[in-house]
Design an enzyme around this catalytic site. Structure first.
Site, PDB file in Angstrom:
ATOM      1  N   ASN A   1      -9.586   8.544   8.893  1.00  0.00           N
ATOM      2  CA  ASN A   1      -9.977   9.690   8.073  1.00  0.00           C
ATOM      3  C   ASN A   1     -10.287  10.855   8.997  1.00  0.00           C
ATOM      4  O   ASN A   1     -11.074  10.716   9.935  1.00  0.00           O
ATOM      5  CB  ASN A   1     -11.181   9.350   7.203  1.00  0.00           C
ATOM      6  CG  ASN A   1     -10.796   8.359   6.120  1.00  0.00           C
ATOM      7  OD1 ASN A   1      -9.748   8.487   5.493  1.00  0.00           O
ATOM      8  ND2 ASN A   1     -11.601   7.346   5.930  1.00  0.00           N
TER       9      ASN A   1
ATOM     10  N   ARG B   1     -11.925  13.677   8.721  1.00  0.00           N
ATOM     11  CA  ARG B   1     -12.945  14.550   8.109  1.00  0.00           C
ATOM     12  C   ARG B   1     -14.312  13.901   8.299  1.00  0.00           C
ATOM     13  O   ARG B   1     -14.400  12.790   8.794  1.00  0.00           O
ATOM     14  CB  ARG B   1     -12.666  14.665   6.616  1.00  0.00           C
ATOM     15  CG  ARG B   1     -12.547  13.274   5.996  1.00  0.00           C
ATOM     16  CD  ARG B   1     -12.556  13.273   4.489  1.00  0.00           C
ATOM     17  NE  ARG B   1     -12.052  12.039   3.946  1.00  0.00           N
ATOM     18  CZ  ARG B   1     -12.734  10.914   3.793  1.00  0.00           C
ATOM     19  NH1 ARG B   1     -13.996  10.854   4.171  1.00  0.00           N
ATOM     20  NH2 ARG B   1     -12.184   9.832   3.279  1.00  0.00           N
TER      21      ARG B   1
ATOM     22  N   GLU C   1     -10.856   3.362  10.786  1.00  0.00           N
ATOM     23  CA  GLU C   1     -11.288   2.232   9.958  1.00  0.00           C
ATOM     24  C   GLU C   1     -10.554   0.952  10.334  1.00  0.00           C
ATOM     25  O   GLU C   1      -9.327   0.957  10.496  1.00  0.00           O
ATOM     26  CB  GLU C   1     -11.033   2.535   8.476  1.00  0.00           C
ATOM     27  CG  GLU C   1     -11.834   3.728   7.976  1.00  0.00           C
ATOM     28  CD  GLU C   1     -11.820   3.878   6.454  1.00  0.00           C
ATOM     29  OE1 GLU C   1     -12.720   4.530   5.925  1.00  0.00           O
ATOM     30  OE2 GLU C   1     -10.887   3.336   5.799  1.00  0.00           O
TER      31      GLU C   1
ATOM     32  N   LYS D   1       0.830  -1.212   0.000  1.00  0.00           N
ATOM     33  CA  LYS D   1       0.000   0.000   0.000  1.00  0.00           C
ATOM     34  C   LYS D   1       0.858   1.254   0.000  1.00  0.00           C
ATOM     35  O   LYS D   1       1.912   1.299   0.655  1.00  0.00           O
ATOM     36  CB  LYS D   1      -0.912   0.013   1.233  1.00  0.00           C
ATOM     37  CG  LYS D   1      -1.904  -1.141   1.231  1.00  0.00           C
ATOM     38  CD  LYS D   1      -2.550  -1.337   2.586  1.00  0.00           C
ATOM     39  CE  LYS D   1      -3.815  -0.530   2.719  1.00  0.00           C
ATOM     40  NZ  LYS D   1      -4.569  -0.940   3.942  1.00  0.00           N
TER      41      LYS D   1
ATOM     42  N   LYS E   1      -0.447  -7.828   5.794  1.00  0.00           N
ATOM     43  CA  LYS E   1      -1.078  -9.122   5.539  1.00  0.00           C
ATOM     44  C   LYS E   1      -2.371  -8.831   4.780  1.00  0.00           C
ATOM     45  O   LYS E   1      -3.110  -7.918   5.136  1.00  0.00           O
ATOM     46  CB  LYS E   1      -1.382  -9.781   6.892  1.00  0.00           C
ATOM     47  CG  LYS E   1      -2.129 -11.068   6.795  1.00  0.00           C
ATOM     48  CD  LYS E   1      -1.169 -12.234   6.707  1.00  0.00           C
ATOM     49  CE  LYS E   1      -1.915 -13.507   6.340  1.00  0.00           C
ATOM     50  NZ  LYS E   1      -1.099 -14.398   5.498  1.00  0.00           N
TER      51      LYS E   1
ATOM     52  N   GLY F   1      -8.706   6.881  -1.487  1.00  0.00           N
ATOM     53  CA  GLY F   1      -9.734   6.667  -2.503  1.00  0.00           C
ATOM     54  C   GLY F   1      -9.635   5.299  -3.168  1.00  0.00           C
ATOM     55  O   GLY F   1     -10.004   5.134  -4.320  1.00  0.00           O
TER      56      GLY F   1
HETATM   57  P1  ADP Z   1      -8.107   4.034   1.026  1.00  0.00           P
HETATM   58  O1  ADP Z   1      -7.464   5.104   1.854  1.00  0.00           O
HETATM   59  O2  ADP Z   1      -7.660   4.086  -0.389  1.00  0.00           O
HETATM   60  O3  ADP Z   1      -9.588   3.959   1.201  1.00  0.00           O
HETATM   61  P2  ADP Z   1      -7.789   1.779   2.886  1.00  0.00           P
HETATM   62  O4  ADP Z   1      -6.524   1.479   3.564  1.00  0.00           O
HETATM   63  O5  ADP Z   1      -8.881   2.392   3.703  1.00  0.00           O
HETATM   64  O6  ADP Z   1      -7.489   2.645   1.564  1.00  0.00           O
HETATM   65  O7  ADP Z   1      -8.352   0.444   2.238  1.00  0.00           O
HETATM   66  C1  ADP Z   1      -9.508   0.455   1.400  1.00  0.00           C
HETATM   67  C2  ADP Z   1     -10.074  -0.943   1.261  1.00  0.00           C
HETATM   68  O8  ADP Z   1      -9.076  -1.827   0.728  1.00  0.00           O
HETATM   69  C3  ADP Z   1     -10.512  -1.591   2.561  1.00  0.00           C
HETATM   70  O9  ADP Z   1     -11.812  -1.211   2.961  1.00  0.00           O
HETATM   71  C4  ADP Z   1     -10.443  -3.056   2.168  1.00  0.00           C
HETATM   72  O10 ADP Z   1     -11.543  -3.408   1.371  1.00  0.00           O
HETATM   73  C5  ADP Z   1      -9.196  -3.128   1.285  1.00  0.00           C
HETATM   74  N1  ADP Z   1      -8.005  -3.446   2.098  1.00  0.00           N
HETATM   75  C6  ADP Z   1      -7.131  -2.565   2.644  1.00  0.00           C
HETATM   76  N2  ADP Z   1      -6.165  -3.191   3.367  1.00  0.00           N
HETATM   77  C7  ADP Z   1      -6.424  -4.516   3.291  1.00  0.00           C
HETATM   78  C8  ADP Z   1      -5.809  -5.691   3.830  1.00  0.00           C
HETATM   79  N3  ADP Z   1      -4.724  -5.636   4.619  1.00  0.00           N
HETATM   80  N4  ADP Z   1      -6.377  -6.902   3.542  1.00  0.00           N
HETATM   81  C9  ADP Z   1      -7.494  -6.977   2.756  1.00  0.00           C
HETATM   82  N5  ADP Z   1      -8.104  -5.910   2.215  1.00  0.00           N
HETATM   83  C10 ADP Z   1      -7.601  -4.688   2.463  1.00  0.00           C
END
Ligand code: ADP
Length: 447
Positions: free
Chosen positions: A289, A291, A275, A158, A201, A164
């Site tokens: 987040n 906001r 989250e 990531k 993970k 988004g």
């Molecule tokens: P963003 O800031 O782009 O919204 P997030 O970190 O909140 O990114 O992740 C968005 C979505 O991606 C999560 O709601 C989930 O569906 C998926 N996701 C993120 N991290 C994981 C993970 N470690 N394992 C499985 N799915 C993930």
């Protein structure tokens, strides 16, 4: 209290903020691009300022123009809504330097939580459980391989600056790792101007559960329970509900207590969302987040608390209107995000709305800024309405939602209303049995 608030946003959230302000006796200033001269938020606000041409970069994201608009109109505060500049620490800082209040947390808190690597480290220290993964950023193949061997495949790479639903890559084996790491870093640099990435993970069947919190400048922070946002397409939320069908009262109070205490210790002021991914009874923090969120109304429906109003109050220095003991949860609420897109292929469908009829009745709320005769511009987000319905029970809520979707008329453009209608008839959905991957599998069988 503020006398005049400039709303640095458009669409339904601009209207939502305008409503909260007017209920509090605060005047509003709308800003708009040339593509939005006829927008509802411009029509309803007390004053409006055109801040530039259609592209967001030259209007809604243009800090000097927004500051100029605030100064010309004498606004004493700015509400950023969600998206655009809502999580831009620099914007909050510049406003502070101009003696204009930013309705949101401090620039320092925005900056820390905006970097997902720092955010994870910070909340971990505050006692919040996080997804297992790398300690901080990962740059070399060797480092990445060592982390992945420790946590086991599959993993997700990531971008630290991601958002988004962008900047993420799932890696299922060590053979895929070097290419994925390289691609993720290059894409992160191009999309966010920062090539820092980290590894987590990849959870196989989690639910997305998030807690709403609000803190003030007097050391108080409360939680308003959770929202279940597991129904996602390309990591973007489609339908949200509160409470989650899988979280009981004991877990809600325990997790809510942990996040509220952590954020009070952090000194956080403003609305925020923590989250989590929730799998096999365990919570793992993914991001915060700083906001108001698109899905905040489901929480408002079951608590009766106006989140935007509280944001404005705490930004003005007032204490929260509620203590944790005063927060009560009633019934069940569901929000459907209605986009001007094809319901199953998701091809955008901007254009003229010829007819528009919003459903009504008990416990039915529609947050939208469109109207009959309005041309939906192609430049911005395709979400045009949020239908939020509540009921005494989840079952009752679903019956009301079915009836409300049936009444909703948006002609001239294609919308995702039929997607929601199909979804809520599904047995798994009705039973509350779904994880973050469920919707994509469901859509694959419908295309
Ligand atoms: P963003 O800031 O782009 O919204 P997030 O970190 O909140 O990114 O992740 C968005 C979505 O991606 C999560 O709601 C989930 O569906 C998926 N996701 C993120 N991290 C994981 C993970 N470690 N394992 C499985 N799915 C993930």
């Amino acid at each position: 209290m503020f006398k005049k608030v400039l709303i640095a946003n458009r669409g339904e959230i601009a209207l939502r903020i305008h409503r909260a302000c007017h209920e509090m006796g605060i005047k509003t200033v709308a800003v708009h691009s040339t593509a939005d001269s006829d927008a509802m938020h411009v029509r309803l606000a007390d004053e409006s300022v055109c801040i530039g041409p259609a592209p967001s970069r030259e209007s809604y994201l243009n800090i000097p123009r927004l500051i100029a608009a605030a100064e010309i109109t004498g606004a004493d505060a700015v509400h950023p809504g969600y998206g655009f500049l809502s999580e831009n620490a620099r914007f909050a800082e510049i406003l502070r330097d101009h003696g204009i209040a930013f309705i949101g947390p401090s620039p320092e808190h925005i900056r820390m939580m905006g970097d997902k690597i720092i955010a994870k480290e910070t909340v971990k220290k505050l006692g919040i459980p996080v997804v297992p993964g790398s300690d901080g950023g990962v740059t070399t193949d060797e480092e990445a391989r060592a982390v992945c061997e420790k946590i086991g495949y599959p993993v997700i790479i990531k971008a630290a600056a991601g958002g988004g639903g962008r900047g993420m890559k799932v890696v299922r084996s060590k053979e895929e790792l070097p290419t994925a790491l390289n691609a993720c870093r290059t894409e992160a640099k191009a999309a966010f101007g920062d090539d820092a990435v980290y590894i987590e993970k990849f959870l196989g069947k989690p639910r997305h559960i998030e807690f709403q919190i609000i803190g003030d400048n007097h050391g108080n922070c409360i939680h308003l329970g959770e929202r279940d946002c597991s129904l996602q397409r390309r990591h973007q939320k489609v339908l949200e509900e509160a409470p989650s069908p899988v979280i009981n009262e004991e877990t809600r109070q325990r997790m809510g207590g942990i996040v509220a205490k952590a954020m009070a210790d952090f000194g956080y002021s403003g609305a925020g969302t923590i989250e989590f991914l929730y799998e096999d009874g365990e919570f793992y923090f993914i991001e915060m987040n700083t906001r108001v969120q698109v899905e905040h109304p489901v929480t408002e429906m079951i608590t009766g608390i106006d989140i935007v109003r509280e944001q404005i109050r705490v930004a003005s220095g007032a204490p929260l209107s509620y203590t944790q003991d005063m927060v009560r949860f009633h019934g069940h609420a569901i929000e459907c995000r209605i986009n001007a897109e094809h319901p199953f292929t998701f091809v955008p469908s901007p254009g003229m709305v010829t007819q528009y009829h919003v459903p009504g009745g008990l416990n039915v709320r529609c947050d939208s800024a469109i109207y009959a005769g309005y041309a939906i511009p192609p430049y911005y987000d395709s979400m045009v309405a949020k239908l939020i319905v509540s009921g005494y029970t989840r079952e009752g809520c679903l019956l009301r939602l079915r009836r409300s979707l049936e009444e909703f008329v948006v002609s001239g453009v294609t919308t995702t209303i039929p997607l929601h209608q199909t979804l809520i008839e599904n047995d798994d959905f009705r039973a509350g049995k779904y994880d973050i991957h469920w919707l994509e599998k469901f859509l694959a069988t419908h295309n």
